[in-house]
Design a protein around this motif. Structure first.
Motif, PDB file in Angstrom:
ATOM      1  N   TYR A 194       0.834  -1.202   0.000  1.00  0.00           N
ATOM      2  CA  TYR A 194       0.000   0.000   0.000  1.00  0.00           C
ATOM      3  C   TYR A 194       0.869   1.253   0.000  1.00  0.00           C
ATOM      4  O   TYR A 194       0.628   2.194  -0.753  1.00  0.00           O
ATOM      5  CB  TYR A 194      -0.925   0.014   1.222  1.00  0.00           C
ATOM      6  CG  TYR A 194      -1.797   1.254   1.298  1.00  0.00           C
ATOM      7  CD1 TYR A 194      -2.968   1.338   0.563  1.00  0.00           C
ATOM      8  CD2 TYR A 194      -1.437   2.333   2.099  1.00  0.00           C
ATOM      9  CE1 TYR A 194      -3.768   2.469   0.622  1.00  0.00           C
ATOM     10  CE2 TYR A 194      -2.224   3.458   2.163  1.00  0.00           C
ATOM     11  CZ  TYR A 194      -3.386   3.535   1.427  1.00  0.00           C
ATOM     12  OH  TYR A 194      -4.168   4.659   1.481  1.00  0.00           O
ATOM     13  N   SER A 195       1.874   1.263   0.840  1.00  0.00           N
ATOM     14  CA  SER A 195       2.711   2.456   0.991  1.00  0.00           C
ATOM     15  C   SER A 195       3.702   2.630  -0.149  1.00  0.00           C
ATOM     16  O   SER A 195       4.036   3.758  -0.529  1.00  0.00           O
ATOM     17  CB  SER A 195       3.473   2.386   2.322  1.00  0.00           C
ATOM     18  OG  SER A 195       2.568   2.307   3.400  1.00  0.00           O
ATOM     19  N   GLY A 196       4.184   1.503  -0.701  1.00  0.00           N
ATOM     20  CA  GLY A 196       5.140   1.584  -1.797  1.00  0.00           C
ATOM     21  C   GLY A 196       6.491   2.125  -1.346  1.00  0.00           C
ATOM     22  O   GLY A 196       6.775   2.229  -0.158  1.00  0.00           O
ATOM     23  N   ASP A 197       7.301   2.492  -2.318  1.00  0.00           N
ATOM     24  CA  ASP A 197       8.630   3.052  -2.052  1.00  0.00           C
ATOM     25  C   ASP A 197       8.787   4.290  -2.945  1.00  0.00           C
ATOM     26  O   ASP A 197       9.478   4.259  -3.967  1.00  0.00           O
ATOM     27  CB  ASP A 197       9.707   2.016  -2.364  1.00  0.00           C
ATOM     28  CG  ASP A 197      11.099   2.484  -1.971  1.00  0.00           C
ATOM     29  OD1 ASP A 197      11.193   3.455  -1.178  1.00  0.00           O
ATOM     30  OD2 ASP A 197      12.082   1.904  -2.463  1.00  0.00           O
ATOM     31  N   PRO A 198       8.134   5.398  -2.560  1.00  0.00           N
ATOM     32  CA  PRO A 198       8.085   6.568  -3.438  1.00  0.00           C
ATOM     33  C   PRO A 198       9.438   7.215  -3.693  1.00  0.00           C
ATOM     34  O   PRO A 198      10.277   7.303  -2.794  1.00  0.00           O
ATOM     35  CB  PRO A 198       7.147   7.520  -2.678  1.00  0.00           C
ATOM     36  CG  PRO A 198       7.290   7.128  -1.251  1.00  0.00           C
ATOM     37  CD  PRO A 198       7.459   5.637  -1.272  1.00  0.00           C
ATOM     38  N   THR A 199       9.637   7.650  -4.918  1.00  0.00           N
ATOM     39  CA  THR A 199      10.838   8.401  -5.286  1.00  0.00           C
ATOM     40  C   THR A 199      10.580   9.882  -5.014  1.00  0.00           C
ATOM     41  O   THR A 199       9.448  10.280  -4.705  1.00  0.00           O
ATOM     42  CB  THR A 199      11.150   8.219  -6.775  1.00  0.00           C
ATOM     43  OG1 THR A 199      10.070   8.778  -7.542  1.00  0.00           O
ATOM     44  CG2 THR A 199      11.299   6.740  -7.120  1.00  0.00           C
ATOM     45  N   ARG A 200      11.611  10.701  -5.190  1.00  0.00           N
ATOM     46  CA  ARG A 200      11.424  12.140  -5.005  1.00  0.00           C
ATOM     47  C   ARG A 200      10.430  12.674  -6.028  1.00  0.00           C
ATOM     48  O   ARG A 200       9.602  13.540  -5.710  1.00  0.00           O
ATOM     49  CB  ARG A 200      12.757  12.886  -5.142  1.00  0.00           C
ATOM     50  CG  ARG A 200      12.665  14.342  -4.688  1.00  0.00           C
ATOM     51  CD  ARG A 200      13.979  15.073  -4.874  1.00  0.00           C
ATOM     52  NE  ARG A 200      14.011  16.290  -4.090  1.00  0.00           N
ATOM     53  CZ  ARG A 200      13.374  17.431  -4.415  1.00  0.00           C
ATOM     54  NH1 ARG A 200      12.651  17.481  -5.523  1.00  0.00           N
ATOM     55  NH2 ARG A 200      13.460  18.500  -3.633  1.00  0.00           N
ATOM     56  N   GLU A 201      10.476  12.142  -7.233  1.00  0.00           N
ATOM     57  CA  GLU A 201       9.536  12.577  -8.265  1.00  0.00           C
ATOM     58  C   GLU A 201       8.106  12.231  -7.873  1.00  0.00           C
ATOM     59  O   GLU A 201       7.185  13.044  -8.084  1.00  0.00           O
ATOM     60  CB  GLU A 201       9.877  11.919  -9.605  1.00  0.00           C
ATOM     61  CG  GLU A 201       8.957  12.350 -10.744  1.00  0.00           C
ATOM     62  CD  GLU A 201       9.276  11.660 -12.058  1.00  0.00           C
ATOM     63  OE1 GLU A 201       8.598  11.968 -13.058  1.00  0.00           O
ATOM     64  OE2 GLU A 201      10.199  10.820 -12.080  1.00  0.00           O
ATOM     65  N   ASP A 202       7.922  11.051  -7.292  1.00  0.00           N
ATOM     66  CA  ASP A 202       6.585  10.658  -6.830  1.00  0.00           C
ATOM     67  C   ASP A 202       6.067  11.644  -5.791  1.00  0.00           C
ATOM     68  O   ASP A 202       4.907  12.069  -5.831  1.00  0.00           O
ATOM     69  CB  ASP A 202       6.621   9.251  -6.210  1.00  0.00           C
ATOM     70  CG  ASP A 202       6.860   8.161  -7.237  1.00  0.00           C
ATOM     71  OD1 ASP A 202       6.464   8.354  -8.408  1.00  0.00           O
ATOM     72  OD2 ASP A 202       7.442   7.126  -6.864  1.00  0.00           O
ATOM     73  N   ILE A 203       6.939  12.002  -4.858  1.00  0.00           N
ATOM     74  CA  ILE A 203       6.532  12.906  -3.790  1.00  0.00           C
ATOM     75  C   ILE A 203       6.234  14.299  -4.349  1.00  0.00           C
ATOM     76  O   ILE A 203       5.291  14.973  -3.906  1.00  0.00           O
ATOM     77  CB  ILE A 203       7.609  12.972  -2.686  1.00  0.00           C
ATOM     78  CG1 ILE A 203       7.743  11.597  -2.028  1.00  0.00           C
ATOM     79  CG2 ILE A 203       7.244  14.020  -1.636  1.00  0.00           C
ATOM     80  CD1 ILE A 203       8.831  11.514  -0.993  1.00  0.00           C
ATOM     81  N   GLU A 204       7.011  14.726  -5.316  1.00  0.00           N
ATOM     82  CA  GLU A 204       6.759  16.033  -5.933  1.00  0.00           C
ATOM     83  C   GLU A 204       5.374  16.052  -6.612  1.00  0.00           C
ATOM     84  O   GLU A 204       4.634  17.032  -6.492  1.00  0.00           O
ATOM     85  CB  GLU A 204       7.842  16.349  -6.953  1.00  0.00           C
ATOM     86  CG  GLU A 204       9.195  16.703  -6.323  1.00  0.00           C
ATOM     87  CD  GLU A 204      10.275  16.898  -7.375  1.00  0.00           C
ATOM     88  OE1 GLU A 204      10.077  16.465  -8.528  1.00  0.00           O
ATOM     89  OE2 GLU A 204      11.331  17.481  -7.030  1.00  0.00           O
ATOM     90  N   LEU A 205       5.048  14.960  -7.306  1.00  0.00           N
ATOM     91  CA  LEU A 205       3.731  14.876  -7.947  1.00  0.00           C
ATOM     92  C   LEU A 205       2.621  14.848  -6.908  1.00  0.00           C
ATOM     93  O   LEU A 205       1.572  15.487  -7.082  1.00  0.00           O
ATOM     94  CB  LEU A 205       3.663  13.629  -8.832  1.00  0.00           C
ATOM     95  CG  LEU A 205       4.531  13.636 -10.094  1.00  0.00           C
ATOM     96  CD1 LEU A 205       4.534  12.261 -10.757  1.00  0.00           C
ATOM     97  CD2 LEU A 205       4.030  14.709 -11.067  1.00  0.00           C
ATOM     98  N   THR A 206       2.855  14.124  -5.827  1.00  0.00           N
ATOM     99  CA  THR A 206       1.872  14.075  -4.745  1.00  0.00           C
ATOM    100  C   THR A 206       1.680  15.450  -4.133  1.00  0.00           C
ATOM    101  O   THR A 206       0.551  15.872  -3.840  1.00  0.00           O
ATOM    102  CB  THR A 206       2.330  13.083  -3.652  1.00  0.00           C
ATOM    103  OG1 THR A 206       2.341  11.764  -4.201  1.00  0.00           O
ATOM    104  CG2 THR A 206       1.394  13.110  -2.461  1.00  0.00           C
ATOM    105  N   HIS A 207       2.789  16.165  -3.959  1.00  0.00           N
ATOM    106  CA  HIS A 207       2.683  17.497  -3.354  1.00  0.00           C
ATOM    107  C   HIS A 207       1.915  18.463  -4.258  1.00  0.00           C
ATOM    108  O   HIS A 207       1.121  19.283  -3.769  1.00  0.00           O
ATOM    109  CB  HIS A 207       4.076  18.054  -3.054  1.00  0.00           C
ATOM    110  CG  HIS A 207       4.021  19.315  -2.243  1.00  0.00           C
ATOM    111  ND1 HIS A 207       3.604  19.341  -0.939  1.00  0.00           N
ATOM    112  CD2 HIS A 207       4.293  20.615  -2.578  1.00  0.00           C
ATOM    113  CE1 HIS A 207       3.617  20.586  -0.496  1.00  0.00           C
ATOM    114  NE2 HIS A 207       4.043  21.369  -1.471  1.00  0.00           N
ATOM    115  N   GLU A 208       2.143  18.368  -5.546  1.00  0.00           N
ATOM    116  CA  GLU A 208       1.389  19.212  -6.472  1.00  0.00           C
ATOM    117  C   GLU A 208      -0.103  18.917  -6.364  1.00  0.00           C
ATOM    118  O   GLU A 208      -0.939  19.833  -6.416  1.00  0.00           O
ATOM    119  CB  GLU A 208       1.873  18.969  -7.906  1.00  0.00           C
ATOM    120  CG  GLU A 208       3.282  19.496  -8.179  1.00  0.00           C
ATOM    121  CD  GLU A 208       3.822  19.056  -9.526  1.00  0.00           C
ATOM    122  OE1 GLU A 208       3.053  18.420 -10.295  1.00  0.00           O
ATOM    123  OE2 GLU A 208       4.999  19.335  -9.821  1.00  0.00           O
TER     124      GLU A 208
END
Length: 248
Positions: A194-208
């Motif tokens: 469920y949580s996965g292993d997010p990359t910095r790019e993933d987190i940036e997209l999530t933040h947007e």
């Protein structure tokens, strides 16, 4: 194997048996949900369970009663304690949920969780846009700023992410929706799938996506808030969802 202490086993102190019975319940509930005892089969006899867990028959009776309350088993004359089908389980029960997310086919349940989250959180975001108070608006803006500073720290971002959603849930005043999402997700986040292993790019997209949700809620635009929340939840899951292996 559960090893009761002298205090735990003392018949004169029934309150001491509760933690022991709870441990037996957790063990058996997990075994049932994971399929070690398939629906329609009987659990081992009380005597066998007493020997296996090294507890008294009173503890086994207490545990069996609790399992029945969770919809996992039923006592049937001539059969003993029989495991019930999935459709009778109390799926929102914390122990049942915890075990569901340990199953090999847990992706089926995780996908279902995302569907539930999408339905409930979109509605809550829309409600929050019309009901959010000044103090909550300030808290939401502050949390978004905090998230912006955590993009390089996935673990901290994940914790603050949950708090961001919680502010919106509270602002919506949807007590039932909030309780359901919190209860289910609280167990799911412990599953690596469920949580996965997010990359910095993933987190940036999530933040947007968080920024779009916050902007819509703060602007009082319920329709935009719901749509932003829908896109956020579904796209985030699509990025971190493992490839299909068990679910068909």
């Amino acid at each position: 194997m559960i090893k009761p202490s002298a205090d735990t086993a003392a018949v004169s102190r029934p309150q001491r048996r509760r933690p022991l019975a709870a441990a037996v319940v957790q063990s058996l509930a997990t075994a049932i949900v994971l399929g070690e005892y398939p629906p329609g089969t009987a659990l081992p006899s009380a005597g066998e369970l007493c020997e296996e867990y090294e507890v008294s028959r009173t503890v086994i009776r207490e545990a069996t009663t609790t399992l029945a309350e969770k919809g996992l088993v039923a006592t049937r004359q001539g059969w003993g304690t029989v495991v019930l089908g999935h459709d009778q389980w109390s799926l929102l029960d914390p122990l049942v949920l915890d075990a569901l997310f340990q199953r090999e086919d847990r992706l089926v349940y995780l996908d279902n969780l995302i569907e539930i989250r999408t339905t409930l959180e979109c509605a809550m975001a829309a409600r929050a846009a019309g009901l959010i108070e000044e103090e909550q608006s300030a808290a939401l803006s502050a949390k978004l700023d905090e998230l912006a500073g955590l993009i390089d720290d996935p673990a901290a971002y994940s914790r603050a992410d949950i708090e961001f959603h919680e502010i919106i849930h509270r602002a919506s005043r949807d007590a039932f929706g909030r309780a359901i999402v919190s209860g289910i997700q609280g167990k799911a986040v412990r599953s690596p799938q469920y949580s996965g292993d997010p990359t910095r790019e993933d987190i940036e997209l999530t933040h947007e996506a968080h920024a779009r949700v916050a902007a819509a809620v703060l602007a009082g635009d319920g329709e935009a808030a719901a749509e932003a929340m829908r896109e956020h939840i579904t796209s985030s899951w699509a990025r971190r969802r493992p490839a299909d292996t068990q679910d068909t």
